[in-house]
Design a protein around this motif. Structure first.
Motif, mmCIF file in Angstrom:
data_model
loop_
_atom_site.group_PDB
_atom_site.id
_atom_site.type_symbol
_atom_site.label_atom_id
_atom_site.label_comp_id
_atom_site.label_asym_id
_atom_site.label_seq_id
_atom_site.Cartn_x
_atom_site.Cartn_y
_atom_site.Cartn_z
ATOM 1 N N TRP A 16 0.818 -1.202 0.000
ATOM 2 C CA TRP A 16 0.000 0.000 0.000
ATOM 3 C C TRP A 16 0.856 1.258 0.000
ATOM 4 C CZ3 TRP A 16 -4.566 -0.030 -1.728
ATOM 5 C CH2 TRP A 16 -5.430 -1.111 -1.522
ATOM 6 N N PHE A 41 -7.855 -2.246 6.373
ATOM 7 C CA PHE A 41 -8.977 -2.608 5.506
ATOM 8 C C PHE A 41 -8.733 -3.938 4.794
ATOM 9 C CE2 PHE A 41 -10.227 2.128 4.882
ATOM 10 C CZ PHE A 41 -10.659 2.175 6.197
ATOM 11 N N SER A 42 -7.498 -4.165 4.384
ATOM 12 C CA SER A 42 -7.172 -5.415 3.681
ATOM 13 C C SER A 42 -7.351 -6.617 4.604
ATOM 14 C CB SER A 42 -5.730 -5.371 3.160
ATOM 15 O OG SER A 42 -5.545 -4.296 2.273
ATOM 16 N N ARG A 44 -9.163 -6.798 7.342
ATOM 17 C CA ARG A 44 -10.560 -6.956 7.722
ATOM 18 C C ARG A 44 -11.387 -7.521 6.574
ATOM 19 N NH1 ARG A 44 -12.422 -4.874 12.376
ATOM 20 N NH2 ARG A 44 -14.055 -6.387 11.835
ATOM 21 N N ALA A 45 -11.021 -7.193 5.348
ATOM 22 C CA ALA A 45 -11.714 -7.785 4.198
ATOM 23 C C ALA A 45 -11.462 -9.286 4.128
ATOM 24 C CB ALA A 45 -11.269 -7.100 2.909
ATOM 25 N N ILE A 46 -10.231 -9.693 4.471
ATOM 26 C CA ILE A 46 -9.919 -11.126 4.502
ATOM 27 C C ILE A 46 -10.742 -11.837 5.567
ATOM 28 C CG2 ILE A 46 -8.093 -12.803 4.987
ATOM 29 C CD1 ILE A 46 -6.118 -10.782 3.779
ATOM 30 N N PHE A 48 -13.720 -11.070 6.557
ATOM 31 C CA PHE A 48 -15.143 -10.719 6.441
ATOM 32 C C PHE A 48 -16.042 -11.939 6.657
ATOM 33 C CE2 PHE A 48 -19.028 -10.140 3.933
ATOM 34 C CZ PHE A 48 -19.536 -9.000 4.531
ATOM 35 N N LYS A 49 -15.729 -13.048 5.997
ATOM 36 C CA LYS A 49 -16.557 -14.256 6.135
ATOM 37 C C LYS A 49 -16.554 -14.787 7.571
ATOM 38 C CE LYS A 49 -16.664 -15.963 1.400
ATOM 39 N NZ LYS A 49 -16.375 -17.116 0.509
ATOM 40 N N ASN A 242 -9.669 0.581 12.339
ATOM 41 C CA ASN A 242 -10.211 -0.742 12.631
ATOM 42 C C ASN A 242 -11.620 -0.648 13.218
ATOM 43 O OD1 ASN A 242 -9.876 -3.695 12.961
ATOM 44 N ND2 ASN A 242 -9.951 -3.211 15.145
ATOM 45 N N TRP A 245 -14.093 0.587 10.531
ATOM 46 C CA TRP A 245 -14.474 -0.510 9.642
ATOM 47 C C TRP A 245 -15.465 -1.452 10.335
ATOM 48 C CZ3 TRP A 245 -13.146 -2.180 4.639
ATOM 49 C CH2 TRP A 245 -13.516 -3.488 4.332
ATOM 50 N N THR A 246 -15.211 -1.750 11.601
ATOM 51 C CA THR A 246 -16.084 -2.667 12.343
ATOM 52 C C THR A 246 -17.498 -2.120 12.450
ATOM 53 O OG1 THR A 246 -14.192 -3.442 13.631
ATOM 54 C CG2 THR A 246 -16.381 -3.910 14.518
ATOM 55 N N GLN A 249 -19.152 -2.371 9.029
ATOM 56 C CA GLN A 249 -19.385 -3.772 8.695
ATOM 57 C C GLN A 249 -20.539 -4.352 9.506
ATOM 58 O OE1 GLN A 249 -16.128 -6.968 7.684
ATOM 59 N NE2 GLN A 249 -16.392 -6.916 9.883
#
Length: 372
Positions: A16, A41-42, A44-46, A48-49, A242, A245-246, A249
């Motif tokens: 980045w 963000f990267s 947290r995207a990982i 996500f599931k 963080n 984002w939480t 989300q």
């Protein structure tokens, strides 16, 4: 020792910084700040599931929380049996406590790894020389990070840093950058916890749940505000991004799950209405009922209705009962009328068919002669 954490974290940060460094410049503080934010963000995207699974697990846990209460109350004096029954109940409902804690547990090594990587930029080697490499960063990357500033403060500075290590950096500049980040991170932590608590089932709440809610709502945000004075500015950026984002989300995932549950309820109602008989519709014959039995029951009903007296009609008289026999008398042997008639008829028929075999009443039974 924890290189398996440090190398992935430093690699994502390097990627980045390379992107934003091409736009803003390698030594620009904003490029490094954005690199830290997008590192978060990267990751947290990982995750996500796993986060979605965590939310679903929490919803399941809230559904059978009353059953857990019953087990705790029933086996209050037997901890071993209580734990076994709770585990059995969790398996029946498909709930995994580890699945609910996994996203939060994964954030701990990321925080530790980022803290170590950022501090390593300004660390000194055992030989007294400054570090020239930092995992995926070469000497140019290390020098670029140490030279970058945001409003006069470096990303490796913190409020309680000793004056000797501050160097040419003014502590006022550090406070000017760190305090707003501390306040914003504390507010974001509070609203994230508040949104999570608001989604809990009030009927399933326990005394332990109430204590944990107070801790997450007030103690954690206060801890960020107080202990933020010991955090690097780069770590404060991590904490703020963080929690931001939480919060975003959580809103998206909870709204999606609410819509799914609402659609399932609507489908269930529509299916129930489709199977229900319409107003004025005659009930259909149940499958497996024979037509003959239906016809027989109809005929039986008709016969009963025909046997019933009509309105105004006198009931039919019952046949008179025979008088009872007197005491001491033998009951007369009665032959059926049909049998007597059949006997006389058979005699007449035999007299017509075979002559000479007619029994004459005028002959004597002993001699066979005719009486005078």
């Amino acid at each position: 020792m924890l290189d398996f954490i440090y190398y992935p974290v430093s690699f994502i940060l390097w990627c980045w910084h390379w992107v934003f460094g091409k736009v803003l410049g390698d030594n620009n503080g904003a490029a490094w700040a954005l690199a830290i934010v997008f590192l978060v963000f990267s990751l947290r995207a990982i995750m996500f599931k796993p986060f979605v699974k965590q939310v679903r697990s929490m919803r399941k846990m809230q559904e059978f929380a009353p059953e857990l209460k019953k087990i705790q109350k029933k086996y209050a004096n037997d901890r071993q049996r209580q734990a076994a029954e709770m585990q059995k109940l969790q398996q029946q409902h498909g709930f995994s406590p580890l699945g609910g804690c996994l996203p939060m547990l994964l954030q701990i090594p990321v925080f530790i790894g980022l803290n170590h990587v950022l501090r390593s930029f300004g660390s000194i080697l055992p030989n007294g020389q400054p570090r020239t490499e930092n995992y995926f960063f070469d000497q140019h990357g290390v020098e670029s990070y140490n030279a970058a500033t945001i409003f006069g403060a470096k990303l490796n500075n913190f409020i309680t840093e000793p004056a000797a290590s501050l160097g040419t950096v003014d502590r006022g500049s550090v406070i000017l950058v760190a305090v707003p980040l501390m306040i914003a991170a504390s507010i974001a932590t509070h609203f994230t916890a508040r949104h999570s608590v608001s989604r809990q089932n009030a009927a399933a709440a326990t005394s332990q749940t109430a204590i944990m809610n107070k801790v997450t709502l007030y103690l954690f945000p206060l801890g960020v505000l107080v202990f933020g004075a010991f955090f690097l500015i780069g770590l404060l950026l991590y904490w703020l991004s963080n929690n931001g984002w939480t919060l975003m989300q959580q809103r998206l995932v909870y709204n999606k799950i609410d819509k799914e549950e609402e659609e399932k309820k609507t489908e269930a109602v529509e299916k129930r209405n489709a199977l229900a008989p319409k107003p004025g519709q005659k009930p259909t014959r149940k499958p497996g009922t024979a037509a003959g039995s239906t016809a027989g029951s109809t005929a039986g009903t008709a016969a009963k209705s025909s046997a019933a007296p009509k309105p105004g009609q006198k009931p039919a008289a019952k046949p008179a009962a025979k008088p009872a026999a007197k005491p001491g008398t033998k009951p007369a042997a009665t032959k059926p009328a049909g049998q007597a008639k059949a006997t006389n008829g058979s005699r007449a028929a035999s007299s017509d068919e075979v002559p000479g075999l007619i029994s004459d009443s005028s002959r004597s039974k002993k001699s066979g002669r005719k009486k005078p």
